[in-house]
Design an enzyme around this catalytic site. Structure first.
Site, short mmCIF file in Angstrom:
data_model
loop_
_atom_site.label_atom_id
_atom_site.label_comp_id
_atom_site.label_asym_id
_atom_site.label_seq_id
_atom_site.Cartn_x
_atom_site.Cartn_y
_atom_site.Cartn_z
CD GLU A 308 -2.77 -1.20 2.51
OE1 GLU A 308 -3.94 -1.47 2.22
OE2 GLU A 308 -2.41 -0.87 3.65
CB CYS A 407 -9.10 2.50 7.16
SG CYS A 407 -8.33 1.73 5.73
#
Lengths: 644, 644
Positions: A308, A407
């Site tokens: 990521e 998230c």
């Protein structure tokens, strides 16, 4: 460079103790219609309840009850950082309550806070994941445990509550948690940092809310501790946590893109409150290099799925773009702080690009499913995500209602709820409008001069923005407006005069009287953009933008089945028909081969490629806003289009 | 299509019970000089001992001792599949002993086998990772536990031992393990598969060695059980394990690239021994689609770092190529079986490409450090790997002596040790030579006719290969040679005649007499290749190959500091100077911008791009074999070169 000391502690996410521009609170600026008001309304009526539903369904809220009832760790659900999603929902609710009071929402907020507060231990520690028999010890896994990260979101929620009113229990909880952090990780305490930055921004803001300097000092400690290798090395390297180089020495954002941006935002808060120009300059330089070399056309950041993370310079593949929604939000947090600190319009340009093309892309139109990653090229029609099971996060397929790592949905929710606070600022000179929407501005300049302005626009469909002054003021002041870098030409009109303005900031200064109007005309005609040749992944391609929106070709709008079959002839001007942008292209004549690397001994710059067959009839390539894509079911899509 | 029944069980990795071509054993074909002999020698004198050293140092061999001494699980070291690296070393040693007897190596082999054998339980179960108090139960984690995968490598090592002689303890151990597998996972047993295919190829070969049909039946069961979702779903999807679609129904390789190839190889073994043409055809179709759409120019497979997996069709970014060394070896295993089953030269073409450009790239010249991934584009000079600490596997930096996941070094070792077995086959008609090297061929046709041929060549430097027949034979037979697809022209000479031959297979049939020579001339002049336009990541680029070698530009050879500064003018013919290929290019005039996506309203096919400044002086772009790169320290490198 003038410095404005904040006066208000009203509802706004970021209130530097000193800055060039002062942010307005949700009580001072309201978005009243148009593109963003619609998203705020969807957020209010659909997304907040959707998130609360999933937090209950997945048991992430129930973890708090299980803690009180002594059922942990056996009953614990979700990943190590699941507490933070509850806190982000609380933050979103708090901003929403500041935007528009709502007793029912306030009651839901308080009910969640009570469940959270019950878990806090006498010394302020608060986690459903660590510290009990059968769980890991407190802070035994700073790399991956996320305890300080969770506090950060808890504190940000409390800051939102403190600034928007209502029951203050959450603020008390957050202060106790912050006191515990200071006691544990202070100058004489453990010399550790969290594997995921977030505590830094939160402590800085809590310091501003409470006036307690020690929270800021602790934030500064955490910022400065990065880059000294206190975290264990991992497969992705310490750059993943930004523990590879001190913040002051780094030249570019690197590692995990959300972590990198959250840390940068925290460093900027510390720099602002400490008057630390070196730190500000270091982060500004990193921002510059990141925007110049590591950012997608959409404003998306992070090109690696694996970690990521940011790739090396110019590694920006559209079909493997990660461009996590949360990284976009982190980028907005960073850019907004740089804008407040410097007043430079380039930061607002990136905020606008990222809002329209990352944050607005994530939620479906109904606000109940989301992209976690935001690919710029969908090669195979996506699969419909299950309605009742959390999806894997890295899917670049269709939006999903929830993720195992979730998230992004609450991050979108808190951003939309507080969005107006990112639109307008004031300084001694007057008012600065950075983002355009129908809006009501009711504020005062630092000397107390009341300023009331209504903004009317059909932006981004139209480039015309009208500012109407509602009351006389006894002094002259300046209305400054951002002229986006994308606007090839722009005009400003006031007092019967019209003049051209350049990208950057344009200004009208006068002793405004009620009824005065200022009119800004931006050029939102569609335009072709290319890419730096070093971005190998889009060589030979063009993209089309219109105003702040990146456009894309989605298969559902085309006369071919798959966007892989399209090439555009960028020498034919773009057309707009009934509000839709149309390019001219043709069907690609790709040749299927047993081996896809044919020899081409006499190749020249022109001879290369497979698409040298008959040109075929010209066809329309229909281009629509990227943020709208994949709302009609599975499709293929691309932003960067090969040229014929 | 004729079918040859195997006669020999000599030293060779793959012996289908029926096939079009019969593989030769290490006692029938020897590589005596040149490119591959040098690598075999390095493997023998350096790599085998290097691997053994690291297996001891990391404690992966010690795990077996710890098991015997009751020190597990506390003393266990390494990942769940670390036993398999020991077995792959044993396999490499066994082939090496078959290639060239060596008492000292044989003693080391036996010593390791004894340590392994001591761990086997009475029912045949053998693992240092599972089954003891404090460890997971046997087969409690088929997704990630790798127990059957480890057996697979154990059995392959035993097969190598059985076929090359020496003490047979390992063979007994492997049979007991295989019996245990059949008892546990048989038709009436647990309906499970391993998360990492490998047991399938191994059981099929053990069946061939032992004549026990039930091992083949068990292999067939495992093959057919794939695609029915018996493994848990994971973030990467069940395609990661090839448990998403039955082998007979899949259209292309997908998921983890090593797993996909190992499973394909196992399916082909089952197809060969069961005479299952449908299964053969299914895998052949998958191979075709994978080679046409999911394979790098180097033969590398797998473009995802995240899950070491194939990407969608045409997702082949050179700078994020994973192209794991083991996936290349798996691809060779699959292609070799397809070649044996069909006799089609395209399979040998891919074997050659993958050997020269993946397998030969992995080890450093000294044979003691390795690439795990094989990037096609290095943008930033790599960091020197630590000499005494295992590296993270996904590093695309410099070669490392060992990895936390260290499957690749012993996989390279077993491939080099058995390499000659992939070069030559026979059928009733005669001899087929698929790969070129100085070699001695001493075999017999199925009817017993002895055939002795020496091969002389400087391949790949030269394209001339001479076959010298050493003895008279009483019958006519054909010498068939592969004409690689890359050879634009080729000629064959025999008996005073010379004629042109086309890519594919060329043949000389006669009653050969001692002293007869056949001469093959391939065209190894350098050539420019392009890529299918759908491989977006290399649009506008060319690559250069020479014979079987992919060439690259490495910064150390250029007059610019970084290969990012190079563009080539592909209209200028390539030159060869002192054996080095040189293209003509110039220095790229890239423009640094604050935002890398400039507007270009009037862009046409030619106006696009940043490199429109003055052309500068032509410069040489020096191109060297990709497999040689990064042997001289940190550098940047690219295979695909943008065209001016």
């Amino acid at each position: 460079m003038t410095t404005t000391t904040s006066r208000s502690t009203g509802g706004r996410p970021v209130v530097p103790s000193s800055s060039v521009l002062r942010p307005l609170g949700l009580d001072e600026v309201r978005i009243t219609g148009g593109f963003w008001a619609a998203r705020q309304e969807t957020n209010r009526v659909a997304t907040l309840a959707h998130i609360e539903h999933w937090l209950e369904k997945e048991g992430w809220l129930g973890n708090f009850d299980a803690a009180v009832e002594g059922r942990l760790p056996a009953a614990r659900r979700g990943r190590e950082f699941s507490d933070s999603e509850v806190y982000k929902l609380l933050e979103a609710m708090a901003w929403e309550l500041g935007r528009r009071p709502d007793d029912e929402l306030d009651a839901r907020f308080d009910a969640i806070v009570r469940r959270v507060a019950a878990v806090q231990e006498p010394d302020g520690y608060l986690s459903t994941m660590f510290g009990r028999p059968g769980q890991g010890d407190r802070y035994s896994d700073l790399e991956w445990g996320h305890e300080l990260y969770c506090y950060g979101h808890l504190i940000q929620a409390a800051v939102a509550r403190a600034r928007t009113g209502g029951d203050q229990l959450l603020v008390d909880v957050a202060r106790r948690a912050a006191d515990h952090v200071c006691a544990t990780f202070g100058p004489d305490g453990r010399q550790g940092i969290c594997g995921h930055a977030e505590i830094e921004v939160a402590l800085a803001e809590l310091s501003r809310v409470t006036g307690e300097r020690r929270y800021l000092d602790q934030a500064a400690l955490f910022v400065e501790r990065h880059g000294h290798g206190t975290l264990r090395d991992i497969e992705f390297g310490r750059s993943y946590f930004q523990d590879d180089q001190p913040v002051r020495e780094a030249r570019v954002f690197r590692g995990h893109a959300v972590r990198a941006n959250y840390l940068a935002a925290g460093a900027l808060d510390v720099a602002a409150d400490a008057g630390d120009h070196d730190l500000l300059h270091a982060v500004a330089t990193q921002w510059e290099n990141t925007v110049a070399r590591r950012t997608y056309l959409t404003g998306g950041q992070g090109s690696h799925h694996q970690d990521e993370a940011f790739g090396e310079d110019f590694v920006l593949p559209p079909d493997r773009a990660y461009a996590e929604t949360c990284a976009g939000i982190g980028s907005i947090m960073t850019s907004w702080r740089l804008l407040l600190a410097t007043g430079e319009s380039r930061y607002a340009d990136l905020v606008e690009r990222t809002l329209f093309n990352v944050v607005a892309t994530s939620p479906a139109h109904d606000g109940t499913s989301f992209y976690y990653t935001n690919t710029l090229h969908q090669r195979v029609p996506g699969a419909v995500a299950p309605a009742d099971v959390a999806s894997a996060r890295a899917s670049s397929s269709l939006r999903a209602p929830w993720f195992e790592v979730s998230c992004c949905p609450p991050n979108v929710a808190r951003t939309f709820a507080s969005l107006a606070a990112y639109f307008v600022t004031v300084d001694e000179d007057g008012l600065q409008v950075h983002q355009y929407a129908d809006a009501e501005i009711r504020t005062a300049l630092p000397d107390g001069t009341p300023v009331e302005v209504d903004v009317h626009t059909d932006f981004p469909d139209s480039g015309v923005v009208t500012f109407r002054v509602l009351r006389d003021t006894g002094r002259d002041w300046s209305l400054r407006v951002r002229v986006p870098a994308w606007s090839a030409s722009a005009r400003l009109s006031s007092g019967g005069e019209t003049w051209s303005v350049e990208p950057g900031t344009a200004e009208v200064r006068r002793t405004f009287r009620a009824g005065d109007e200022v009119r800004l005309e931006l050029d939102v005609s569609p335009r072709v953009v290319t890419a730096d040749d070093r971005i190998d992944a889009v060589r030979g391609c063009v993209a089309v933008e219109r105003g702040p929106e990146v456009l894309c070709a989605e298969s559902l709008d085309q006369t071919v089945d798959d966007v892989a079959e399209l090439v555009v002839d960028a020498s034919v001007p773009l057309r707009e028909e009934d509000g839709v942008v149309v390019a001219t292209g043709r069907r690609a004549a790709s040749t299927d081969r047993a081996w896809p690397y044919p020899e081409n001994a006499s190749v020249g710059p022109e001879g290369q490629g497979d698409r040298t067959g008959p040109a075929g009839e010209p066809l329309d390539v229909v281009l629509t806003p990227y943020h709208d894509w994949a709302n009609r079911g599975p499709s293929t899509m691309r932003i960067w289009l090969p040229t014929a």
